[in-house]
Design a protein around this motif. Structure first.
Motif, mmCIF file in Angstrom:
data_model
loop_
_atom_site.group_PDB
_atom_site.id
_atom_site.type_symbol
_atom_site.label_atom_id
_atom_site.label_comp_id
_atom_site.label_asym_id
_atom_site.label_seq_id
_atom_site.Cartn_x
_atom_site.Cartn_y
_atom_site.Cartn_z
ATOM 1 N N ILE A 1 0.620 -1.003 -0.003
ATOM 2 C CA ILE A 1 -0.061 -0.009 -0.014
ATOM 3 C C ILE A 1 0.988 1.269 0.045
ATOM 4 C CG2 ILE A 1 -1.828 1.409 1.470
ATOM 5 C CD1 ILE A 1 -3.081 -1.397 2.110
ATOM 6 N N GLY A 2 0.569 2.166 -1.035
ATOM 7 C CA GLY A 2 1.544 3.279 -1.194
ATOM 8 C C GLY A 2 1.441 4.286 -0.035
ATOM 9 N N MET A 3 2.598 4.941 0.261
ATOM 10 C CA MET A 3 2.522 5.701 1.368
ATOM 11 C C MET A 3 1.837 7.033 1.196
ATOM 12 S SD MET A 3 4.397 5.281 4.078
ATOM 13 C CE MET A 3 5.383 3.805 4.537
ATOM 14 N N ARG A 4 1.513 7.402 -0.118
ATOM 15 C CA ARG A 4 0.511 8.335 -0.504
ATOM 16 C C ARG A 4 -0.802 7.974 -0.359
ATOM 17 N NH1 ARG A 4 2.361 12.981 -3.860
ATOM 18 N NH2 ARG A 4 4.812 12.602 -3.928
ATOM 19 N N HIS A 5 -1.090 6.844 -0.062
ATOM 20 C CA HIS A 5 -2.649 6.319 0.113
ATOM 21 C C HIS A 5 -2.617 6.079 1.842
ATOM 22 C CE1 HIS A 5 -3.382 4.742 -4.052
ATOM 23 N NE2 HIS A 5 -2.872 5.923 -4.106
ATOM 24 N N ILE A 6 -1.584 6.631 2.400
ATOM 25 C CA ILE A 6 -1.735 6.423 4.105
ATOM 26 C C ILE A 6 -1.699 8.005 4.781
ATOM 27 C CG2 ILE A 6 -0.670 5.395 6.237
ATOM 28 C CD1 ILE A 6 0.505 3.444 4.182
ATOM 29 N N ALA B 1 9.594 13.545 10.100
ATOM 30 C CA ALA B 1 10.025 14.188 9.206
ATOM 31 C C ALA B 1 11.415 13.554 8.660
ATOM 32 C CB ALA B 1 10.078 15.716 9.362
ATOM 33 N N ASP B 2 11.959 13.168 9.541
ATOM 34 C CA ASP B 2 13.268 12.673 9.139
ATOM 35 C C ASP B 2 13.195 11.306 8.273
ATOM 36 O OD1 ASP B 2 14.939 14.478 10.229
ATOM 37 O OD2 ASP B 2 15.299 13.559 12.129
ATOM 38 N N TYR B 3 12.001 10.520 8.430
ATOM 39 C CA TYR B 3 11.760 9.459 7.526
ATOM 40 C C TYR B 3 11.499 9.869 6.118
ATOM 41 C CZ TYR B 3 11.964 6.129 11.544
ATOM 42 O OH TYR B 3 12.016 5.474 12.808
ATOM 43 N N HIS B 4 11.118 10.953 5.900
ATOM 44 C CA HIS B 4 10.706 11.734 4.675
ATOM 45 C C HIS B 4 9.831 10.321 3.975
ATOM 46 C CE1 HIS B 4 13.204 14.988 4.307
ATOM 47 N NE2 HIS B 4 14.107 14.301 4.866
ATOM 48 N N LEU B 5 8.594 10.227 4.706
ATOM 49 C CA LEU B 5 7.493 9.333 4.182
ATOM 50 C C LEU B 5 6.628 10.211 3.250
ATOM 51 C CD1 LEU B 5 6.820 7.577 7.347
ATOM 52 C CD2 LEU B 5 8.204 6.762 5.315
ATOM 53 N N GLN B 6 6.102 9.781 2.481
ATOM 54 C CA GLN B 6 5.382 10.520 1.502
ATOM 55 C C GLN B 6 3.599 10.348 1.959
ATOM 56 O OE1 GLN B 6 6.100 12.120 -1.500
ATOM 57 N NE2 GLN B 6 7.888 12.211 -0.146
ATOM 58 N N LEU B 7 3.435 10.051 3.225
ATOM 59 C CA LEU B 7 2.200 9.865 4.035
ATOM 60 C C LEU B 7 1.658 11.209 4.222
ATOM 61 C CD1 LEU B 7 2.783 10.414 6.893
ATOM 62 C CD2 LEU B 7 3.030 7.958 7.127
ATOM 63 N N THR B 8 0.332 11.466 4.376
ATOM 64 C CA THR B 8 -0.234 12.815 4.756
ATOM 65 C C THR B 8 -0.151 12.643 6.397
ATOM 66 O OG1 THR B 8 -1.618 12.603 2.759
ATOM 67 C CG2 THR B 8 -2.450 13.939 4.487
ATOM 68 N N LEU B 9 0.044 13.783 6.883
ATOM 69 C CA LEU B 9 -0.069 14.003 8.185
ATOM 70 C C LEU B 9 -1.151 14.667 8.618
ATOM 71 C CD1 LEU B 9 1.327 13.778 11.275
ATOM 72 C CD2 LEU B 9 2.472 15.758 10.684
ATOM 73 N N SER B 10 -2.006 14.273 9.489
ATOM 74 C CA SER B 10 -3.315 15.003 9.767
ATOM 75 C C SER B 10 -3.128 15.341 11.085
ATOM 76 C CB SER B 10 -4.455 13.977 9.764
ATOM 77 O OG SER B 10 -4.867 13.756 8.340
ATOM 78 N N VAL B 11 -3.410 16.653 11.529
ATOM 79 C CA VAL B 11 -2.865 17.216 12.921
ATOM 80 C C VAL B 11 -4.549 17.424 13.308
ATOM 81 C CG1 VAL B 11 -2.181 19.118 14.118
ATOM 82 C CG2 VAL B 11 -0.704 18.237 12.412
ATOM 83 N N SER B 12 -4.923 16.878 14.736
ATOM 84 C CA SER B 12 -6.254 17.268 14.952
ATOM 85 C C SER B 12 -6.023 18.673 15.747
ATOM 86 C CB SER B 12 -6.448 16.025 16.007
ATOM 87 O OG SER B 12 -6.662 14.833 15.296
ATOM 88 N N LEU B 13 -6.514 19.468 15.093
ATOM 89 C CA LEU B 13 -6.265 20.733 15.725
ATOM 90 C C LEU B 13 -7.380 21.294 16.767
ATOM 91 C CD1 LEU B 13 -4.053 23.319 15.687
ATOM 92 C CD2 LEU B 13 -5.611 24.297 14.076
ATOM 93 N N HIS B 14 -8.639 21.205 16.069
ATOM 94 C CA HIS B 14 -9.740 21.270 16.874
ATOM 95 C C HIS B 14 -10.165 22.786 17.736
ATOM 96 C CE1 HIS B 14 -10.672 17.284 15.737
ATOM 97 N NE2 HIS B 14 -10.004 16.744 16.673
#
Ligand code: SAH
Length: 341
Positions: free
Chosen positions: A181-186, A201-214
């Protein structure tokens, strides 16, 4: 006994070498594990002696389905899986136009204490192992018969509070010889444990980071999200900016709209300022019902006005569609459960 499902093909190769086995056996075993076999005896292309040797040294993790609920409204499926030690977690499969998405839990319970969320009631029991998270994806796919193309780490638990296991899970599920499963799909969602952002960030993954700001200000955010205390919104937005600069990946801000708490024009303007600074996408979520919570969803007219302020400020914002409403499968509604109950 070692958990063989937590091992990457190259680690399996090294372990098999010690048993005097050729390299290609590692690929065969990894393949069987990713097809969900529950015993070494099912690995029919391995010699019997090797299967016996393996079963003396390793165990194969598996999940048991305790309950399956299917939404009459949209086909969303919610599973309650029993883990090896009797604990249980929930996993959700959602059917989007672009493909099937699984929402997985990363811990049994959660220690973050967000005031509006069911997953944190009763605190943290333990973190999930990499193989248990992999099995949430694998077993959901096998049980439902729906090929899974996307993963969101948005179920029970705080993924960054289980950092090493989550990183290994990502390596496993992303492996070309595994589920691939591609990182861009995670997507990985966090309540904002900023001390882990730079490490991620040091892992340089292409995933999406979602921040629960609220909430965009410390007063409101610290009230509803204890994780904000001692950290603060400014430091969180700073960390988001560093993350964006380092990885080039746009962050998404999750924002549950709570009546009279975080849904005024003041909040909208401040949120717009933060989002513009880090080029974040804003995802507005009408608050989902949690029995124990005193909060109510924002009134539709306030949601609309809030959205307009964001859009007028040039912020890219969407309202999240609710799936699985009739089976309590939405954000913040997943719970840890004891198998015995
Ligand atoms: N701990 C991580 C992962 C959980 S993801 C995090 O906080 O991001 C679950 C998402 O649902 C989070 O964005 C969470 O804040 C949100 N959420 C929790 N309770 C909710 C509720 N009652 N209504 C809408 N969203 C909620």
């Amino acid at each position: 006994m070692t958990d063989i499902k937590a091992m990457l093909p190259e680690e399996l190769e090294a372990a098999l070498k010690e048993l005097g086995q050729p390299k290609y056996r590692a690929g065969q075993i990894f393949d069987w594990l990713n097809r969900g076999v529950q015993s070494f005896d099912e690995m029919s292309n391995l010699p019997k002696a090797l299967r016996e040797q393996l079963s003396e040294r390793y165990y194969i993790n598996s999940l048991t389905c305790l309950r399956k609920q299917v939404s009459q409204e949209d086909g969303t499926i919610k599973y309650l899986w029993q883990l090896r030690d009797g604990n249980a977690v929930e996993t959700v499969v959602m059917r989007y136009k672009y493909g099937n998405t699984v929402c997985i839990s990363s811990q049994v319970g959660c220690r973050q204490g967000c005031a509006f969320c069911a997953s944190t009631i009763g605190g943290l029991v333990r973190s999930l192992e990499p193989s248990e998270m992999l099995d949430e994806v694998l077993y959901s796919q096998m049980e439902s018969g729906l090929p899974i193309g996307h993963i969101v780490l948005m179920g029970i638990g705080e993924p960054l509070d289980n950092f090493d296991n989550v990183m290994r899970f990502l390596q496993l599920v992303n492996h070309p010889k595994g589920m691939n499963i591609g990182m861009r799909h995670i997507s990985l969602s966090t309540c904002g444990l900023i001390e882990k952002f730079d490490k991620l960030a040091d892992y340089h993954l292409q995933l999406t980071l979602s921040v629960s700001l609220h909430a965009p200000d410390d007063e409101t955010r610290s009230r509803i999200m204890p994780a904000n205390r001692g950290r603060g919104v400014e430091a969180l937005v700073d960390a988001c900016q560093r993350y964006y600069e380092k990885t080039g990946r746009r962050i998404s801000f999750e924002y549950a709209m709570i009546d009279g708490v975080n849904d005024t024009p003041y909040h909208a303007k401040l949120l717009a300022k933060h989002a513009r600074r880090v080029c974040a996408h804003v995802n507005l979520i009408p608050l989902n019902h949690v029995e124990e919570s005193p909060f109510a969803p924002s009134k539709p007219e306030n949601l609309k006005a809030f959205m307009k302020i964001l859009q007028d400020a040039g912020v890219n914002a969407t309202v999240r569609r609710k799936l699985g409403g009739d089976i309590d499968a939405s954000c913040g509604q997943l719970r840890k459960k004891l198998a015995m109950k």
